[in-house]
Design a protein around this motif. Structure first.
Motif, mmCIF file in Angstrom:
data_model
loop_
_atom_site.group_PDB
_atom_site.id
_atom_site.type_symbol
_atom_site.label_atom_id
_atom_site.label_comp_id
_atom_site.label_asym_id
_atom_site.label_seq_id
_atom_site.Cartn_x
_atom_site.Cartn_y
_atom_site.Cartn_z
ATOM 1 N N GLY A 14 9.961 -44.051 -138.948
ATOM 2 C CA GLY A 14 11.406 -43.975 -139.153
ATOM 3 C C GLY A 14 11.737 -43.863 -140.631
ATOM 4 O O GLY A 14 10.967 -44.317 -141.488
ATOM 5 N N PHE A 15 12.882 -43.264 -140.938
ATOM 6 C CA PHE A 15 13.284 -43.089 -142.335
ATOM 7 C C PHE A 15 14.196 -44.227 -142.749
ATOM 8 O O PHE A 15 15.256 -44.427 -142.142
ATOM 9 N N ILE A 16 13.779 -44.987 -143.750
ATOM 10 C CA ILE A 16 14.564 -46.101 -144.275
ATOM 11 C C ILE A 16 14.988 -45.742 -145.698
ATOM 12 O O ILE A 16 14.144 -45.696 -146.598
ATOM 13 N N PRO A 17 16.275 -45.470 -145.935
ATOM 14 C CA PRO A 17 16.720 -45.047 -147.271
ATOM 15 C C PRO A 17 16.302 -45.992 -148.392
ATOM 16 O O PRO A 17 15.972 -45.542 -149.492
ATOM 17 N N ALA A 18 16.304 -47.298 -148.141
ATOM 18 C CA ALA A 18 15.948 -48.264 -149.187
ATOM 19 C C ALA A 18 14.441 -48.352 -149.416
ATOM 20 O O ALA A 18 14.006 -48.968 -150.387
ATOM 21 N N ARG A 19 13.649 -47.748 -148.518
ATOM 22 C CA ARG A 19 12.187 -47.763 -148.649
ATOM 23 C C ARG A 19 11.656 -46.365 -148.370
ATOM 24 O O ARG A 19 11.090 -46.087 -147.319
ATOM 25 N N PHE A 20 11.837 -45.477 -149.324
ATOM 26 C CA PHE A 20 11.486 -44.070 -149.129
ATOM 27 C C PHE A 20 9.986 -43.890 -148.924
ATOM 28 O O PHE A 20 9.166 -44.441 -149.660
ATOM 29 N N THR A 21 9.632 -43.109 -147.892
ATOM 30 C CA THR A 21 8.253 -42.670 -147.683
ATOM 31 C C THR A 21 8.292 -41.223 -147.204
ATOM 32 O O THR A 21 9.228 -40.813 -146.502
ATOM 33 N N VAL A 22 7.272 -40.468 -147.560
ATOM 34 C CA VAL A 22 7.204 -39.068 -147.134
ATOM 35 C C VAL A 22 7.013 -38.982 -145.626
ATOM 36 O O VAL A 22 7.613 -38.131 -144.960
ATOM 37 N N LYS A 23 6.169 -39.869 -145.063
ATOM 38 C CA LYS A 23 5.945 -39.821 -143.613
ATOM 39 C C LYS A 23 7.222 -40.160 -142.848
ATOM 40 O O LYS A 23 7.461 -39.619 -141.759
ATOM 41 N N GLY A 24 8.070 -41.030 -143.418
ATOM 42 C CA GLY A 24 9.350 -41.316 -142.794
ATOM 43 C C GLY A 24 10.309 -40.148 -142.929
ATOM 44 O O GLY A 24 11.062 -39.833 -142.002
ATOM 45 N N LEU A 25 10.279 -39.502 -144.080
ATOM 46 C CA LEU A 25 11.166 -38.361 -144.345
ATOM 47 C C LEU A 25 10.945 -37.248 -143.328
ATOM 48 O O LEU A 25 11.895 -36.628 -142.846
ATOM 49 N N LEU A 85 17.617 -37.000 -146.799
ATOM 50 C CA LEU A 85 17.837 -37.198 -148.232
ATOM 51 C C LEU A 85 19.319 -37.454 -148.529
ATOM 52 O O LEU A 85 19.645 -38.258 -149.410
ATOM 53 N N PHE A 86 20.187 -36.788 -147.799
ATOM 54 C CA PHE A 86 21.624 -37.025 -147.991
ATOM 55 C C PHE A 86 21.986 -38.442 -147.573
ATOM 56 O O PHE A 86 22.792 -39.110 -148.229
ATOM 57 N N TRP A 87 21.385 -38.913 -146.484
ATOM 58 C CA TRP A 87 21.623 -40.291 -146.035
ATOM 59 C C TRP A 87 21.159 -41.279 -147.102
ATOM 60 O O TRP A 87 21.835 -42.254 -147.392
ATOM 61 N N MET A 88 20.016 -40.995 -147.703
ATOM 62 C CA MET A 88 19.493 -41.877 -148.747
ATOM 63 C C MET A 88 20.421 -41.884 -149.960
ATOM 64 O O MET A 88 20.633 -42.921 -150.592
ATOM 65 N N TRP A 89 20.995 -40.734 -150.279
ATOM 66 C CA TRP A 89 21.922 -40.640 -151.411
ATOM 67 C C TRP A 89 23.231 -41.379 -151.108
ATOM 68 O O TRP A 89 23.818 -42.002 -151.984
ATOM 69 N N ALA A 90 23.673 -41.335 -149.846
ATOM 70 C CA ALA A 90 24.969 -41.902 -149.484
ATOM 71 C C ALA A 90 24.915 -43.387 -149.173
ATOM 72 O O ALA A 90 25.939 -44.071 -149.226
ATOM 73 N N SER A 91 23.730 -43.916 -148.842
ATOM 74 C CA SER A 91 23.649 -45.306 -148.391
ATOM 75 C C SER A 91 22.322 -45.931 -148.791
ATOM 76 O O SER A 91 21.278 -45.285 -148.711
ATOM 77 N N VAL A 92 22.364 -47.210 -149.190
ATOM 78 C CA VAL A 92 21.132 -47.953 -149.465
ATOM 79 C C VAL A 92 20.826 -48.794 -148.215
ATOM 80 O O VAL A 92 20.809 -50.016 -148.255
ATOM 81 N N SER A 93 20.603 -48.112 -147.113
ATOM 82 C CA SER A 93 20.394 -48.793 -145.836
ATOM 83 C C SER A 93 18.949 -49.262 -145.696
ATOM 84 O O SER A 93 18.010 -48.578 -146.110
#
Length: 264
Positions: free
Chosen positions: A142-153, A202-210
């Protein structure tokens, strides 16, 4: 009921094989990989309790939640956890443990505590539990904006949170795949599909520190909407429908499928 775009006619030599592959891949991942998540999470919770981590961390988790509630109140937000001390009155230790293990923000703060960093046994047990928890699909890919990983992306694009989530996205992918793959060519179509999913994350990561993990092909599907608008504008597309003994045709602007998908 089956609905197929027939704007370009049916050509068995130009079937949308990339679309079929994407649909099959998403379904196989959900059925044969994600359906084992409940067992993995149960194992993580059982290990958490067996190692005595509940007794060490519950008070810390309660204090963390209270502090978080204060911050929300200071920001004018409503808190959904006003009385953490009532947890044990209404929930079992298994449910509370699962809640603790799913709170990555608490986990990050826990790792910074001096008492945790000085306790090697605590770290070893916690690491063991986190390794099991991380085998759950939504936490592994899963993609977690506050914990960026390529495999999640990338991995999150091919997973879904429920059968309904999967069904809705695959139905739209099926419809637009027939339209777009023939017009754009297989590899351009596939490249734009993947790029749309990645850019949505990436837009979600930019818009939110979820700290909450997200999965789904919805970003890529939204990209298909944009592709269809670029390719067809507001021109009406011819569709064939098959419902039991009834077969017929109708025309609809492709962009009108977008609000149907959003409502789903």
């Amino acid at each position: 009921m089956l609905i197929v775009p027939v704007e370009h006619g049916f050509d068995k030599n130009r079937l949308p094989w990339i679309t079929f592959f994407l649909i099959a891949l998403n379904i196989l991942i959900y059925v044969f990989y994600q359906t084992h998540d409940t067992e993995k999470m149960k194992k993580a919770v059982d290990t958490y309790l067996d190692r005595g981590l509940y007794q060490k961390e519950y008070a810390l988790f309660e204090a963390f939640q209270k502090e978080y509630s204060k911050q929300e109140s200071a920001e004018g937000k409503a808190s959904d956890n006003p009385l953490q001390q009532l947890y044990e009155m209404f929930f079992t230790r298994q449910l509370i443990s699962a809640r603790i293990l799913q709170d990555f923000e608490f986990e990050a703060s826990l790792h910074l505590l001096s008492e945790y960093r000085e306790d090697k046994r605590w770290q070893r047990f916690r690491g063991e539990v986190e390794e099991i928890r991380n085998s759950v699909s939504i936490y592994r890919f899963g993609f977690i904006p506050a914990r960026f990983t390529v495999k999640g992306l990338i991995g999150s694009i091919f997973m879904h949170g429920s059968p309904d989530h999967l069904l809705g996205n695959m139905a739209i992918l099926f419809l637009f795949g027939f339209l777009l793959e023939a017009v754009m060519g297989r590899w351009v179509y596939l490249s734009l599909y993947l790029l749309s999913g990645i850019m949505a994350n990436l837009f979600w990561m930019w818009a939110s520190v979820s700290w909450f993990p997200g999965v789904g092909a919805s970003g890529a599907i939204a990209g298909l909407m944009g592709m269809s608008l670029a390719a067809y504008g507001f021109r009406k597309i011819r569709f064939c429908f098959w419902f039991g003994p009834f077969v017929g045709y109708f025309k609809l602007m492709s962009i009108l499928v977008f609000p149907i998908w959003v409502l789903w």
